[in-house]
Write a protein that holds these residues in place. Structure first.
Motif, PDB file in Angstrom:
ATOM      1  N   ASP A  12      -1.049  78.024  52.537  1.00 52.07           N
ATOM      2  CA  ASP A  12      -0.409  78.602  51.354  1.00 52.07           C
ATOM      3  C   ASP A  12      -1.360  78.573  50.168  1.00 52.07           C
ATOM      4  OD1 ASP A  12       1.930  79.123  52.747  1.00 52.07           O
ATOM      5  OD2 ASP A  12       2.850  77.214  52.181  1.00 52.07           O
ATOM      6  N   GLU A  13      -2.103  77.451  50.019  1.00 50.29           N
ATOM      7  CA  GLU A  13      -3.047  77.301  48.914  1.00 50.29           C
ATOM      8  C   GLU A  13      -4.170  78.341  48.997  1.00 50.29           C
ATOM      9  OE1 GLU A  13      -5.049  73.537  48.945  1.00 50.29           O
ATOM     10  OE2 GLU A  13      -6.114  73.934  47.084  1.00 50.29           O
ATOM     11  N   SER A  14      -4.757  78.521  50.186  1.00 52.40           N
ATOM     12  CA  SER A  14      -5.867  79.462  50.307  1.00 52.40           C
ATOM     13  C   SER A  14      -5.408  80.908  50.137  1.00 52.40           C
ATOM     14  CB  SER A  14      -6.603  79.282  51.634  1.00 52.40           C
ATOM     15  OG  SER A  14      -5.797  79.646  52.734  1.00 52.40           O
ATOM     16  N   LEU A  15      -4.203  81.226  50.612  1.00 50.13           N
ATOM     17  CA  LEU A  15      -3.672  82.577  50.414  1.00 50.13           C
ATOM     18  C   LEU A  15      -3.449  82.856  48.928  1.00 50.13           C
ATOM     19  CD1 LEU A  15      -1.164  82.858  53.389  1.00 50.13           C
ATOM     20  CD2 LEU A  15      -3.360  84.037  53.133  1.00 50.13           C
ATOM     21  N   ALA A  16      -2.937  81.874  48.203  1.00 50.24           N
ATOM     22  CA  ALA A  16      -2.735  82.032  46.764  1.00 50.24           C
ATOM     23  C   ALA A  16      -4.082  82.177  46.058  1.00 50.24           C
ATOM     24  CB  ALA A  16      -1.962  80.836  46.208  1.00 50.24           C
ATOM     25  N   GLU A  17      -5.059  81.399  46.476  1.00 45.27           N
ATOM     26  CA  GLU A  17      -6.399  81.452  45.881  1.00 45.27           C
ATOM     27  C   GLU A  17      -7.048  82.813  46.132  1.00 45.27           C
ATOM     28  OE1 GLU A  17      -9.651  80.061  43.742  1.00 45.27           O
ATOM     29  OE2 GLU A  17      -7.743  79.034  44.010  1.00 45.27           O
ATOM     30  N   PHE A  18      -6.820  83.365  47.315  1.00 44.92           N
ATOM     31  CA  PHE A  18      -7.444  84.644  47.676  1.00 44.92           C
ATOM     32  C   PHE A  18      -6.957  85.788  46.784  1.00 44.92           C
ATOM     33  CE2 PHE A  18      -8.147  88.450  50.327  1.00 44.92           C
ATOM     34  CZ  PHE A  18      -9.523  88.328  50.493  1.00 44.92           C
ATOM     35  N   ASN A  20      -6.746  85.714  43.751  1.00 45.64           N
ATOM     36  CA  ASN A  20      -7.549  85.657  42.538  1.00 45.64           C
ATOM     37  C   ASN A  20      -9.005  86.077  42.763  1.00 45.64           C
ATOM     38  OD1 ASN A  20      -5.336  84.604  41.109  1.00 45.64           O
ATOM     39  ND2 ASN A  20      -5.838  82.536  41.793  1.00 45.64           N
ATOM     40  N   VAL A  21      -9.355  86.371  44.008  1.00 42.30           N
ATOM     41  CA  VAL A  21     -10.735  86.700  44.340  1.00 42.30           C
ATOM     42  C   VAL A  21     -10.905  88.218  44.361  1.00 42.30           C
ATOM     43  CG1 VAL A  21     -12.496  86.539  46.155  1.00 42.30           C
ATOM     44  CG2 VAL A  21     -10.991  84.592  45.711  1.00 42.30           C
ATOM     45  N   ASP A  22     -11.987  88.688  43.757  1.00 38.96           N
ATOM     46  CA  ASP A  22     -12.310  90.111  43.788  1.00 38.96           C
ATOM     47  C   ASP A  22     -12.663  90.501  45.228  1.00 38.96           C
ATOM     48  OD1 ASP A  22     -13.198  92.677  42.293  1.00 38.96           O
ATOM     49  OD2 ASP A  22     -14.948  92.135  43.525  1.00 38.96           O
ATOM     50  N   PHE A  23     -12.023  91.550  45.738  1.00 45.44           N
ATOM     51  CA  PHE A  23     -12.201  91.953  47.129  1.00 45.44           C
ATOM     52  C   PHE A  23     -13.667  92.261  47.440  1.00 45.44           C
ATOM     53  CE2 PHE A  23     -12.287  95.084  50.579  1.00 45.44           C
ATOM     54  CZ  PHE A  23     -11.617  94.374  51.559  1.00 45.44           C
ATOM     55  N   THR A  24     -14.338  92.963  46.553  1.00 45.97           N
ATOM     56  CA  THR A  24     -15.742  93.310  46.772  1.00 45.97           C
ATOM     57  C   THR A  24     -16.601  92.061  46.851  1.00 45.97           C
ATOM     58  OG1 THR A  24     -15.436  95.424  45.660  1.00 45.97           O
ATOM     59  CG2 THR A  24     -17.708  94.633  45.872  1.00 45.97           C
ATOM     60  N   GLU A  25     -16.349  91.106  45.970  1.00 46.76           N
ATOM     61  CA  GLU A  25     -17.098  89.840  46.008  1.00 46.76           C
ATOM     62  C   GLU A  25     -16.846  89.101  47.309  1.00 46.76           C
ATOM     63  OE1 GLU A  25     -16.528  87.322  42.590  1.00 46.76           O
ATOM     64  OE2 GLU A  25     -16.768  89.005  41.220  1.00 46.76           O
ATOM     65  N   ALA A  26     -15.600  89.075  47.753  1.00 46.50           N
ATOM     66  CA  ALA A  26     -15.260  88.391  49.010  1.00 46.50           C
ATOM     67  C   ALA A  26     -15.975  89.048  50.185  1.00 46.50           C
ATOM     68  CB  ALA A  26     -13.746  88.403  49.225  1.00 46.50           C
ATOM     69  N   MET A  27     -15.975  90.370  50.226  1.00 48.18           N
ATOM     70  CA  MET A  27     -16.637  91.084  51.320  1.00 48.18           C
ATOM     71  C   MET A  27     -18.149  90.876  51.280  1.00 48.18           C
ATOM     72  SD  MET A  27     -14.394  92.395  53.304  1.00 48.18           S
ATOM     73  CE  MET A  27     -13.557  90.843  52.978  1.00 48.18           C
ATOM     74  N   ASN A  28     -18.714  90.841  50.086  1.00 46.34           N
ATOM     75  CA  ASN A  28     -20.151  90.581  49.954  1.00 46.34           C
ATOM     76  C   ASN A  28     -20.498  89.192  50.475  1.00 46.34           C
ATOM     77  OD1 ASN A  28     -20.666  93.099  48.887  1.00 46.34           O
ATOM     78  ND2 ASN A  28     -20.670  92.393  46.762  1.00 46.34           N
ATOM     79  N   ALA A  29     -19.704  88.199  50.103  1.00 50.50           N
ATOM     80  CA  ALA A  29     -19.964  86.829  50.553  1.00 50.50           C
ATOM     81  C   ALA A  29     -19.831  86.724  52.071  1.00 50.50           C
ATOM     82  CB  ALA A  29     -18.998  85.861  49.868  1.00 50.50           C
ATOM     83  N   MET A  30     -18.786  87.336  52.631  1.00 49.84           N
ATOM     84  CA  MET A  30     -18.594  87.280  54.077  1.00 49.84           C
ATOM     85  C   MET A  30     -19.702  88.060  54.786  1.00 49.84           C
ATOM     86  SD  MET A  30     -16.734  85.723  56.262  1.00 49.84           S
ATOM     87  CE  MET A  30     -15.332  85.178  55.339  1.00 49.84           C
ATOM     88  N   GLY A  31     -20.093  89.200  54.220  1.00 53.08           N
ATOM     89  CA  GLY A  31     -21.180  89.982  54.805  1.00 53.08           C
ATOM     90  C   GLY A  31     -22.487  89.211  54.846  1.00 53.08           C
ATOM     91  N   LEU A 102     -15.117  80.575  52.432  1.00 56.75           N
ATOM     92  CA  LEU A 102     -13.654  80.638  52.470  1.00 56.75           C
ATOM     93  C   LEU A 102     -13.075  80.109  51.163  1.00 56.75           C
ATOM     94  CD1 LEU A 102     -13.128  79.379  56.116  1.00 56.75           C
ATOM     95  CD2 LEU A 102     -13.239  81.734  55.295  1.00 56.75           C
ATOM     96  N   THR A 103     -11.840  80.505  50.856  1.00 54.60           N
ATOM     97  CA  THR A 103     -11.199  80.057  49.629  1.00 54.60           C
ATOM     98  C   THR A 103     -10.684  78.630  49.788  1.00 54.60           C
ATOM     99  OG1 THR A 103      -9.145  81.093  50.344  1.00 54.60           O
ATOM    100  CG2 THR A 103     -10.533  82.361  48.850  1.00 54.60           C
ATOM    101  N   ALA A 104     -10.477  77.971  48.671  1.00 52.87           N
ATOM    102  CA  ALA A 104      -9.988  76.589  48.659  1.00 52.87           C
ATOM    103  C   ALA A 104      -8.697  76.490  49.459  1.00 52.87           C
ATOM    104  CB  ALA A 104      -9.753  76.131  47.224  1.00 52.87           C
TER     105      ALA A 104
END
Length: 139
Positions: A12-18, A20-31, A102-104
């Motif tokens: 639940d915590e990580s889903l809530a944290e996600f 707040n994360v910019d999708f492009t930034e998340a995809m860049n980090a995962m990429g 990954l998010t907190a």
């Protein structure tokens, strides 16, 4: 070398944290993380999964299987994606998992994938699987 599956689990915590994360930034980090795995030569497979509300569960608790539409289960029981790595040890798989962006609150379960060689070789179905794996280049 051994295969290990890294199972990415949301909480639940990580889903809530996600949220707040910019999708492009998340995809860049995962990429970038995926690129590291590829350059290291350890990545065999990686997939994300569709939201659990789009899935179904086939439950074999009763006499006949019962199909239940999602969402199902508690968040802590679900996983959102996986990696399969070919690494030298469980410790190496752990080290890669610790680097995942990954998010907190997220969790990663790590499990070794047994090889066909670890099963009784006199079993007809193990022999057929061995042939299938040889034919498909998986052995």
């Amino acid at each position: 070398m051994a295969k290990y599956m890294l199972i990415m689990r949301a909480t639940d915590e990580s889903l809530a944290e996600f949220t707040n994360v910019d999708f492009t930034e998340a995809m860049n980090a995962m990429g970038k993380f995926n690129d590291e795995l590829i350059r290291a030569g350890v990545l065999l497979a990686a997939e994300g999964l569709e939201d659990a509300k789009e899935g179904v569960v086939v439950d074999f608790t009763g006499e006949t299987p019962v199909v239940t539409d999602g969402p199902y289960g508690e968040t802590k029981e679900l996983f959102g994606g996986f990696y399969i790595l070919d690494v030298a040890s469980k410790q190496e798989a752990i080290e890669w998992a610790k680097r995942a962006p990954l998010t907190a609150g997220s969790k990663t379960e790590i499990r070794r994938v047994p090889t066909v060689d670890e099963f009784p070789q006199d079993n007809e179905w193990i022999q057929k699987e061995r042939v299938w794996r040889e034919q498909t280049g998986q052995l």
